[in-house]
Design an enzyme around this catalytic site. Structure first.
Site, PDB file in Angstrom:
ATOM      1  N   LYS A 696       0.828  -1.192   0.000  1.00 13.16           N
ATOM      2  CA  LYS A 696       0.000   0.000   0.000  1.00 13.16           C
ATOM      3  C   LYS A 696       0.871   1.254   0.000  1.00 13.16           C
ATOM      4  CE  LYS A 696      -3.779  -2.264   2.522  1.00 13.16           C
ATOM      5  NZ  LYS A 696      -4.649  -2.225   3.726  1.00 13.16           N
ATOM      6  N   LYS A 712       5.647   3.733   0.831  1.00 12.86           N
ATOM      7  CA  LYS A 712       5.191   2.451   0.318  1.00 12.86           C
ATOM      8  C   LYS A 712       5.448   1.390   1.382  1.00 12.86           C
ATOM      9  CE  LYS A 712       6.563   0.939  -3.784  1.00 12.86           C
ATOM     10  NZ  LYS A 712       7.377   0.199  -4.785  1.00 12.86           N
ATOM     11  N   ASP A 822       9.888  -2.777 -15.794  1.00  9.86           N
ATOM     12  CA  ASP A 822       8.445  -2.587 -15.594  1.00  9.86           C
ATOM     13  C   ASP A 822       8.058  -1.152 -15.933  1.00  9.86           C
ATOM     14  OD1 ASP A 822       5.888  -3.399 -15.020  1.00  9.86           O
ATOM     15  OD2 ASP A 822       6.054  -3.083 -12.863  1.00  9.86           O
TER      16      ASP A 822
END
Length: 1018
Positions: A696, A712, A822
């Site tokens: 989260k 984070k 990514d």
């Protein structure tokens, strides 16, 4: 005594000039040695020493009495401002500083009173051209091209009365160029091309340049009509007004000029081409890429010395004048992309040595001229997409100079001349969509790389000699009458990228030796009668992206290796396959890939197949009595576990609370003005702003001035997750060791035994995908308000350049290169001014300097952004990031998401499909931006995205090249520096991807095309 005096006086007079000469050369040497020191002693001029004469230095030229007159410092890697002390050379007439990296404003060299030639081109000069430019009163040659000069060109330049050559091309001029240039009565060459001047008409005063032989004003935002007064330019030999917004007809008297080349392409001229008067000296005419209408004037046939006639991409109608086929000097003839009708004049090629003949995309009918190669030098024959019919002239089968032969989309019939298959230099043969018949030849031209013969009536077998067609890259033979087996010799074609044999009558098994097809990207052998098992080797083809084996009689199981290929398209329908499908293919992307195979099933069926596990359970046939007993025991065990869990959880929470108070550790990477207490006490749902696969994300205010950080939380479980811990360590290792303005800043990490926190700088505008797609996602907080605002194009381009800078730094500038793995729009974060920063390095990998690729143990990344090679090989390099970034560029220009675009296509497939059909690029752009004034830049970025998403990694550009191309699309380079390289600088990056003829004038100051060969309009 008198004789002695005379001798003395004679010696005295001789010694005076020697002494003066010696003093002059010493003074000039001192000036140059001082200049060398001021330039930082560049290694390129180390020959300048105090022990030698300047006249012996290769960069210097002197007069007979050893006075320095010329200083040539071209391409000497000078990187500092150029000092005006050079003007202490009293007799300097030439100064060449071209092709360096000299910064600063226009150098104050006004004391060089005898200067005749000044070349400042290809540098980093900025600012305006000074009003005092007329102080260079002796200048004959001035070149300031390919710099960053801006503003207006001052009217005072019209007072350089001796000027013969003036080059000011490819700068950042955004004002106007003065009509006073027309006062330069001695001017012979004028080059103003590739500048974004304010819209303006061609000054009438230019008609006064009666000595002008060369006028190059391409892409300078010209408007209005071509002045009738241009007929006064009696010396004009080269006129280039291309890439402007000119309108109206071409002046009737323009063809009376003594022209060598006329370039007027990429304008918006309207009206019919006027009937030219007889002009025997015209050699080349180029009126391409306009909006010209009407028919081609008959008088073109009177141009007896016409060498080059280029009228393509207009709206011309009517028939070709038969007289054009009689021209004795015609070498290149290009009229493709018009609305021309009628037959092609049969005399073409009989009276001249044709090299290029391009008439495609018209409405021509009848037969091909039989004598196109009569001169023996024809290289390109491009006549596709017409209504031509009949047989191919046998004379073309003997044309050894042909390089490309394109007749697809016509109505030709009969057999192809045997010699055409084997003509020596032919590399491209495109005959699809006709009615050709006959069999494939046993031999093929040694250089043949592309054979497209689909949708014809070819028959017979593929010969075993196909093994010798080793240079073949594309072989398309769909929808013919071929039969027999597919020979195993075809597997020798290791360069194949596309093989289409669908819609024929092939039988037998598919050769199992196909492992040699290492570059194959598309394989379609559907709708035949092939049988046997699918070769397992298909699963090892590294570049395969599209596989269609449907409508055959294949049997057995699907090879597991097929699941490891990163396929974008798969069709195994209508066969006799059995068993489980590979688990990697059990998703909605392949839901229609296995239809009509009664024996197939899936373990966890997302696709339209039976459940393998349900069949297994039925086969076990458990009795209801055993099931009741098992259910009873399960209930009792569950009650016991529930009671024990209560006590275990209570003890766990007590221990966790004690650990929470005592075992947090903070590791700082930046100077901090908060403590771990500020962070830990605010990890509440009220501060939650997002969540993802690895944890989260919270926004926490850390001081009274409302400064925020993003936190984070990687995980929160007693048993540590190995993969998440790897992501945590990767992010800490990478972000803790690098610093870049385009990479999100990691402030610190806070860890305990069972929880890991990463604290970043807070990015006020969140992620790029929320701005591009947030209003389409109901799950995004605020999607209906903030994120509905449309990002304008300059902001999007700024974001693209910023993200490219971050990736370029990672790939090319880090001591240890980094692959992100990514890259996607949700991992590009935006600060308050929409500056982009790369984030989320949990999947990133560092590479050693000595390795070009890196082994990855698992596939990682996000669907829609993954490069094709990522799933089928453990060796990946930085090109996977280039592919993913290309997807982001396509998102920016189209406004669409990376997945689920149209008919189960992802964004890359959709964009490439649109591109391959040669549809107008504007149709694919974001509807919110189509009416903007940045259409050209958007199209360029779209093309860069296409290049980045090529299937083969080796053909993608590096991030350094991508960044350079993006900077060429805007007036700022991403750092705020006014360094613009014209869009044509992206040509090396784009040319091979688009098939577009991109000319570059950067190093061709006379405006001649870099390549006068055929365009070969594919």
């Amino acid at each position: 005594m008198s004789e002695l005096c005379l001798s003395f006086l004679f010696l005295l007079f001789i010694s005076i000039p020697l002494k003066v000469t010696s003093q002059d050369i010493n003074a000039d040497r001192n000036v140059l040695l001082n200049l060398k020191q001021q330039l930082g002693n560049p290694p390129s001029i180390q020959s300048w020493t105090s022990s030698s004469s300047p006249c012996d230095w290769p960069e210097i030229k002197c007069t007979a009495n050893n006075s320095v007159t010329e200083v040539n410092l071209r391409d000497k890697n000078i990187t500092v401002p150029f000092p005006p002390t050079i003007c202490d050379l009293k007799n300097l007439t030439l100064l060449d500083l071209a092709f360096n990296y000299i910064p600063g404003e226009f150098p104050p060299l006004y004391n060089c009173s005898k200067l005749q030639t000044l070349d400042l081109s290809q540098n980093y000069f900025v600012g305006p051209i000074p009003d005092e430019i007329d102080r260079f009163s002796s200048l004959v040659y001035l070149d300031v091209g390919a710099n960053n000069f801006s503003g207006n060109i001052p009217p005072s330049i019209g007072r350089l009365s001796n000027l013969q050559t003036l080059y000011m091309y490819q700068n950042l001029f955004n004002g106007t160029f003065p009509r006073e240039i027309g006062n330069l009565s001695n001017l012979e060459v004028l080059g103003l091309a590739y500048n974004e001047f304010s819209p303006m008409r061609i000054p009438q005063e230019f008609a006064q340049l009666t000595k002008l032989s060369y006028l190059w004003v391409a892409q300078t935002n010209l408007i209005g009509e071509i002045p009738e007064s241009f007929n006064n330019l009696s010396s004009l030999q080269h006129l280039d007004l291309s890439r402007n917004n000119l309108e109206g007809p071409i002046p009737n008297r323009l063809f009376s000029l003594n022209l060598t080349i006329v370039y007027l392409f990429n304008n918006k001229l309207s009206g019919e081409i006027p009937r030219p008067v007889e002009a025997m000296n015209l050699l080349e005419i180029d009126l391409s890429m306009n909006n010209l209408t009407g028919s081609i004037p008959e008088d073109f046939g009177k141009l007896q010395y016409l060498d080059f006639l280029n009228l393509y991409s207009n709206q011309l109608t009517g028939e070709l004048p038969a007289s054009i086929g009689l021209l004795p000097a015609l070498r290149d003839f290009r009229v493709f992309r018009n609305n021309l009708t009628g037959v092609l004049p049969p005399e073409f090629g009989l009276h001249s040595k044709l090299e290029g003949f391009e008439v495609s995309q018209n409405q021509f009918s009848g037969q091909l001229p039989a004598n196109l190669c009569a001169g023996g030098v024809l290289q390109g024959m491009v006549a596709h997409t017409n209504n031509l019919s009949g047989e191919v002239p046998k004379s073309l089968g003997n044309c050894r100079t042909l390089r490309t032969f394109q007749l697809h989309n016509n109505r030709f019939s009969g057999e192809v001349p045997q010699g055409l298959w084997t003509t020596f230099n032919l590399s491209t043969l495109m005959l699809s969509n006709n009615s050709f018949s006959g069999e494939l030849p046993s031999e093929l031209a040694w250089n043949m790389s592309r054979v497209e013969i689909s949708d014809n009536r070819f028959s017979g077998e593929i010969p075993a000699t196909v093994a010798y067609w080793t240079n073949l890259v594309v072989f398309e033979a769909s929808n013919n009458l071929f039969s027999g087996r597919i020979p195993k010799e075809i597997t020798n074609l290791s360069s194949l990228t596309t093989l289409l044999l669908n819609g024929n009558d092939f039988s037998g098994e598919l050769p199992s030796e196909i492992i040699s097809w290492t570059q194959l990207t598309v394989l379609d052998i559907s709708n035949n009668k092939l049988s046997g098992a699918i070769p397992a080797a298909i699963g090892s083809l590294p570049d395969l992206g599209s596989l269609d084996l449907s409508e055959n009689q294949f049997s057995g199981e699907i090879p597991l290796g097929i699941g490891n290929i990163r396929l974008t398209s798969l069709n195994l329908s209508s066969n006799q396959l059995v068993g489980r499908i590979p688990s990697q293919l059990d998703n909605l992307a392949f839901e229609n890939s296995f239809l009509n195979n009664a024996g197939l099933c899936a373990d966890d069926p997302t696709v339209k197949l039976p459940d393998c596990n349900s069949e297994l359970r039925e086969s076990k046939g458990l009795s209801s009595r055993y099931l009741a007993i098992i259910l009873t025991f399960a209930i009792l065990i569950s009650l016991a576990i529930l009671v024990l869990s209560f006590f275990i959880v209570r003890d766990y929470r007590r221990k966790k609370h004690r650990r929470y108070l005592t075992t947090w550790k903070l590791t700082s990477f930046q100077r901090l003005d908060f403590t771990e207490g500020n962070i830990l006490s605010n990890l509440t749902d009220n501060n939650l702003i997002g969540s993802g696969g690895s944890g989260k994300v919270y926004r926490i205010i850390i001081n009274p001035s409302k400064q925020s950080v993003a936190v984070k939380k990687i995980w929160n479980s007693k048993k540590l997750d190995y993969n998440l811990e790897k992501e945590f360590l990767a992010e800490v290792e990478i972000l803790g060791s690098i610093r870049h303005s385009s990479i999100v800043k990691l402030l610190c990490c806070i860890s305990s035994e069972d929880s890991k926190l990463l604290v970043y700088e807070y990015m006020e505008n969140h992620s790029l995908d929320k701005w591009l797609h947030g209003n389409k996602k109901s799950s995004v907080s605020g999607a209906g308000s903030v994120y509905h605002t449309i990002l304008d194009w300059p902001t999007r381009l700024q974001i693209a350049i910023g993200a490219a800078q971050g990736l370029c730094y990672m790939h090319h500038e880090c001591p240890t290169p980094i692959i992100h793995r990514d890259v996607k729009s949700s991992n590009i974060l935006l600060d308050s001014e929409f500056r982009a920063k790369i984030a989320d390095f949990g999947l990133a990998k560092m590479l050693t300097r000595h390795a070009s690729s890196h082994t990855m143990s698992v596939v990682a990344g996000s669907f829609g952004y993954l490069a094709p090679e990522y799933a089928y090989t453990t060796k990946v390099n930085a090109k996977v990031d280039v592919y993913s970034f290309g997807v982001v560029l396509l998102e920016l220009v189209t406004g669409r998401e990376a997945n689920n675009i149209d008919q189960n296509k992802n964004l890359v497939e959709w964009a490439w499909h649109h591109f391959s059909e040669d549809k107008p690029i504007a149709e694919i752009l974001d509807p919110e931006l189509r009416e903007s004034s940045y259409l050209e830049e958007m199209i360029m970025v779209y093309k860069i995205g296409i290049v980045c998403t090529r299937a083969s990694p080796s053909t993608r550009p590096s991030m350094k090249e991508v960044l350079h191309a993006l900077r060429s699309c805007c007036p700022e380079d991403g750092h705020g520096t006014k360094k613009k390289v014209s869009n044509i600088d992206a040509a090396p990056l784009l040319g091979s991807a688009t098939g577009t003829y991109l000319s570059s004038y950067k190093n061709s100051k006379k405006g001649s095309k870099e390549d006068n060969n055929m365009i070969y309009d594919v």
